[in-house]
Enzyme design. Structure first.
Site, PDB file in Angstrom:
ATOM      1  N   HIS A 114       4.017  -5.573   7.675  1.00 45.22           N
ATOM      2  CA  HIS A 114       4.681  -5.445   8.974  1.00 45.22           C
ATOM      3  C   HIS A 114       4.817  -6.876   9.508  1.00 45.22           C
ATOM      4  O   HIS A 114       3.799  -7.518   9.814  1.00 45.22           O
ATOM      5  CB  HIS A 114       3.856  -4.576   9.934  1.00 45.22           C
ATOM      6  CG  HIS A 114       3.813  -3.139   9.516  1.00 45.22           C
ATOM      7  ND1 HIS A 114       4.745  -2.213   9.939  1.00 45.22           N
ATOM      8  CD2 HIS A 114       2.982  -2.475   8.675  1.00 45.22           C
ATOM      9  CE1 HIS A 114       4.479  -1.032   9.386  1.00 45.22           C
ATOM     10  NE2 HIS A 114       3.408  -1.164   8.619  1.00 45.22           N
ATOM     11  N   HIS A 153      -7.224   0.131   4.419  1.00 49.46           N
ATOM     12  CA  HIS A 153      -6.131   0.828   5.115  1.00 49.46           C
ATOM     13  C   HIS A 153      -5.692   2.015   4.245  1.00 49.46           C
ATOM     14  O   HIS A 153      -5.454   3.108   4.738  1.00 49.46           O
ATOM     15  CB  HIS A 153      -4.990  -0.147   5.353  1.00 49.46           C
ATOM     16  CG  HIS A 153      -3.826   0.432   6.079  1.00 49.46           C
ATOM     17  ND1 HIS A 153      -3.855   0.752   7.412  1.00 49.46           N
ATOM     18  CD2 HIS A 153      -2.590   0.765   5.644  1.00 49.46           C
ATOM     19  CE1 HIS A 153      -2.675   1.259   7.763  1.00 49.46           C
ATOM     20  NE2 HIS A 153      -1.892   1.281   6.709  1.00 49.46           N
ATOM     21  N   HIS A 161       2.038   3.884   1.370  1.00 46.63           N
ATOM     22  CA  HIS A 161       2.546   4.634   2.515  1.00 46.63           C
ATOM     23  C   HIS A 161       4.060   4.543   2.504  1.00 46.63           C
ATOM     24  O   HIS A 161       4.622   3.532   2.086  1.00 46.63           O
ATOM     25  CB  HIS A 161       2.021   4.060   3.833  1.00 46.63           C
ATOM     26  CG  HIS A 161       0.611   4.471   4.142  1.00 46.63           C
ATOM     27  ND1 HIS A 161      -0.158   3.830   5.078  1.00 46.63           N
ATOM     28  CD2 HIS A 161      -0.155   5.474   3.640  1.00 46.63           C
ATOM     29  CE1 HIS A 161      -1.354   4.410   5.145  1.00 46.63           C
ATOM     30  NE2 HIS A 161      -1.370   5.408   4.274  1.00 46.63           N
ATOM     31  N   HIS A 168       0.825  -1.214   0.000  1.00 47.11           N
ATOM     32  CA  HIS A 168       0.000   0.000   0.000  1.00 47.11           C
ATOM     33  C   HIS A 168       0.851   1.253   0.000  1.00 47.11           C
ATOM     34  O   HIS A 168       2.017   1.234   0.400  1.00 47.11           O
ATOM     35  CB  HIS A 168      -1.008   0.001   1.153  1.00 47.11           C
ATOM     36  CG  HIS A 168      -0.397   0.098   2.517  1.00 47.11           C
ATOM     37  ND1 HIS A 168      -0.010  -1.001   3.244  1.00 47.11           N
ATOM     38  CD2 HIS A 168      -0.109   1.163   3.298  1.00 47.11           C
ATOM     39  CE1 HIS A 168       0.475  -0.618   4.409  1.00 47.11           C
ATOM     40  NE2 HIS A 168       0.436   0.702   4.473  1.00 47.11           N
ATOM     41  N   TYR A 175      -9.951  12.507  10.075  1.00 47.82           N
ATOM     42  CA  TYR A 175     -10.682  11.559   9.227  1.00 47.82           C
ATOM     43  C   TYR A 175     -11.669  10.734  10.051  1.00 47.82           C
ATOM     44  O   TYR A 175     -11.373  10.306  11.161  1.00 47.82           O
ATOM     45  CB  TYR A 175      -9.681  10.624   8.554  1.00 47.82           C
ATOM     46  CG  TYR A 175     -10.273   9.697   7.528  1.00 47.82           C
ATOM     47  CD1 TYR A 175     -10.320  10.053   6.192  1.00 47.82           C
ATOM     48  CD2 TYR A 175     -10.773   8.446   7.902  1.00 47.82           C
ATOM     49  CE1 TYR A 175     -10.853   9.190   5.243  1.00 47.82           C
ATOM     50  CE2 TYR A 175     -11.307   7.580   6.969  1.00 47.82           C
ATOM     51  CZ  TYR A 175     -11.342   7.962   5.633  1.00 47.82           C
ATOM     52  OH  TYR A 175     -11.866   7.101   4.709  1.00 47.82           O
ATOM     53  N   ASP A 201       6.333   3.820   4.467  1.00 49.32           N
ATOM     54  CA  ASP A 201       7.075   2.699   5.056  1.00 49.32           C
ATOM     55  C   ASP A 201       7.043   1.448   4.175  1.00 49.32           C
ATOM     56  O   ASP A 201       7.707   0.453   4.487  1.00 49.32           O
ATOM     57  CB  ASP A 201       6.593   2.376   6.489  1.00 49.32           C
ATOM     58  CG  ASP A 201       5.088   2.277   6.627  1.00 49.32           C
ATOM     59  OD1 ASP A 201       4.364   2.885   5.814  1.00 49.32           O
ATOM     60  OD2 ASP A 201       4.626   1.597   7.554  1.00 49.32           O
ATOM     61  N   HIS A 202       6.308   1.493   3.074  1.00 50.29           N
ATOM     62  CA  HIS A 202       6.283   0.357   2.145  1.00 50.29           C
ATOM     63  C   HIS A 202       6.657   0.760   0.718  1.00 50.29           C
ATOM     64  O   HIS A 202       7.049  -0.084  -0.081  1.00 50.29           O
ATOM     65  CB  HIS A 202       4.905  -0.310   2.167  1.00 50.29           C
ATOM     66  CG  HIS A 202       4.453  -0.613   3.560  1.00 50.29           C
ATOM     67  ND1 HIS A 202       5.012  -1.622   4.322  1.00 50.29           N
ATOM     68  CD2 HIS A 202       3.556   0.013   4.370  1.00 50.29           C
ATOM     69  CE1 HIS A 202       4.465  -1.615   5.526  1.00 50.29           C
ATOM     70  NE2 HIS A 202       3.582  -0.643   5.590  1.00 50.29           N
TER      71      HIS A 202
HETATM   72 ZN   LIG Z   1       0.294   2.012   6.135  1.00 53.62          ZN
END
Ligand SMILES: [Zn+2]
Length: 332
Positions: free
Chosen positions: A280, A212, A136, A134, A246, A138-139
């Site tokens: 993760h 997510h 974000h 996804h 949100y 961190d990925h």
């Molecule tokens: Zn994420």
């Protein structure tokens, strides 16, 4: 188009990426077999020294490892290898005709992933396609570096494409206000929901799992170790988590988002699932299942169902919290 030799052909049943057979492909394939054979001692003397590192006892990763803590790359099952950090996953699925890389971890981790691919005896240049979980940082933070190292296109479902090209999310992302930007990705190609990404004998299906994030995607494929073939699932993050503004329940702002999220949870729960890996590692207790500290079975056909069930409970709790709090005061 990049300078890479990859050619893309679309067929009814998927997207196929191929390239000029690399002189290294055969070697990588051989190395793959060789590494496979072994905890080994006798893989031969002709292998590059780097291969030895793959056979060294890997360092154990802590369950609560930091996102950029280096990991020893290792086999998950068959032609599926863990090449991420201790805290953020990346997988390499290999074949003699080229490889597919899944996820790029953080902006700081791209180099580690490249090194991990080499440590296993594979060549980054033989990666033909890069996919991810996804959008974000961190990925996807390492994807630009990984694209530069491999020459491979990054494949994304439509809702994630602009975020990757910008290196930044927009307000459609539940966590928009707390997200870091990341290096923009130059060569992004759009794939359809459920499209099958093919490289040589590899076939990875893009299971749409929005929730997510809007562009969240899970991946499933078959990996064999001899006759022991398992359905691999790289299930995306499914957590209902947001910034302070949100609200998932705000149907006016994003009609149908919760219903779509629930569809995702049902889809993941229903996946044929022998071996689950998550972006993760802690979310699927990966370091209790592979590596030197493993104490639990790697395979569990109920793992995807349990993972989705936990996420459903979290979404329910989140919606209950929103219902109990006035608009604008939702807890993240
Ligand atoms: Zn994420």
């Amino acid at each position: 188009m990049t300078s890479h030799s990859a050619v893309e052909s679309r067929r009814n049943d998927g997207i196929e990426l191929s390239g000029k057979p690399s002189s290294r492909s055969t070697l990588a394939g051989l190395l793959s077999c060789c590494v496979a054979l072994a905890a080994l001692t006798s893989c031969g003397t002709t292998l590059p020294a780097t291969t030895t590192a793959a056979n060294a006892t890997p360092k154990a990763c802590a369950a609560d490892a930091g996102w950029n803590d280096p990991a020893t790359p290792l086999r998950v099952h068959g032609n599926t290898w863990y090449v991420g950090t201790c805290g953020i996953s990346a997988l390499l699925v290999t074949s003699p005709e080229g490889h597919i890389l899944i996820d790029g971890a953080t902006p700081q981790a791209g180099g580690q992933i490249v090194d991990n691919i080499r440590t296993l005896g594979f060549e980054p240049e033989d990666v033909r396609a890069i996919v991810f979980s996804h959008e974000h940082f961190d990925h996807t933070g390492g994807l630009a570096d990984l694209q530069a190292a491999t020459g491979a296109p990054v494949l994304a479902r439509a809702p994630a494409v602009d975020t990757l090209k910008r290196g930044a999310s927009d307000r459609s992302d539940p966590q928009f206000l707390v997200l870091e930007s990341f290096p923009a990705v130059a060569d992004v190609r759009t794939i359809a929901d459920d499209e099958v990404v093919k490289v040589g004998p590899l076939a990875l299906r893009a299971v749409p799992t929005p929730g997510h994030t809007a562009g969240g995607t899970s991946w499933t494929w078959r990996s064999c170790e001899g006759d022991d073939c398992r359905q691999m699932v790289y299930a995306d993050s499914l957590t209902a988590i947001s910034d302070d503004v949100y609200r998932y329940s705000d149907e006016a702002a994003h009609p149908g988002y919760v219903a779509t999220f629930r569809d995702t949870l049902a889809r993941v729960a229903a996946l044929r699932c022998d071996i689950l890996v998550t972006p993760h590692p802690s979310a699927s207790r990966l370091w209790s299942r592979i590596g030197p500290a493993a104490s639990e079975p790697l395979a569990d056909t109920g793992a995807c169902r349990a993972y989705a069930q936990k996420a459903a409970e979290r979404l329910d709790k989140r919606l209950a919290d929103e219902a109990a709090a006035p608009a604008g005061k939702a807890t993240p």
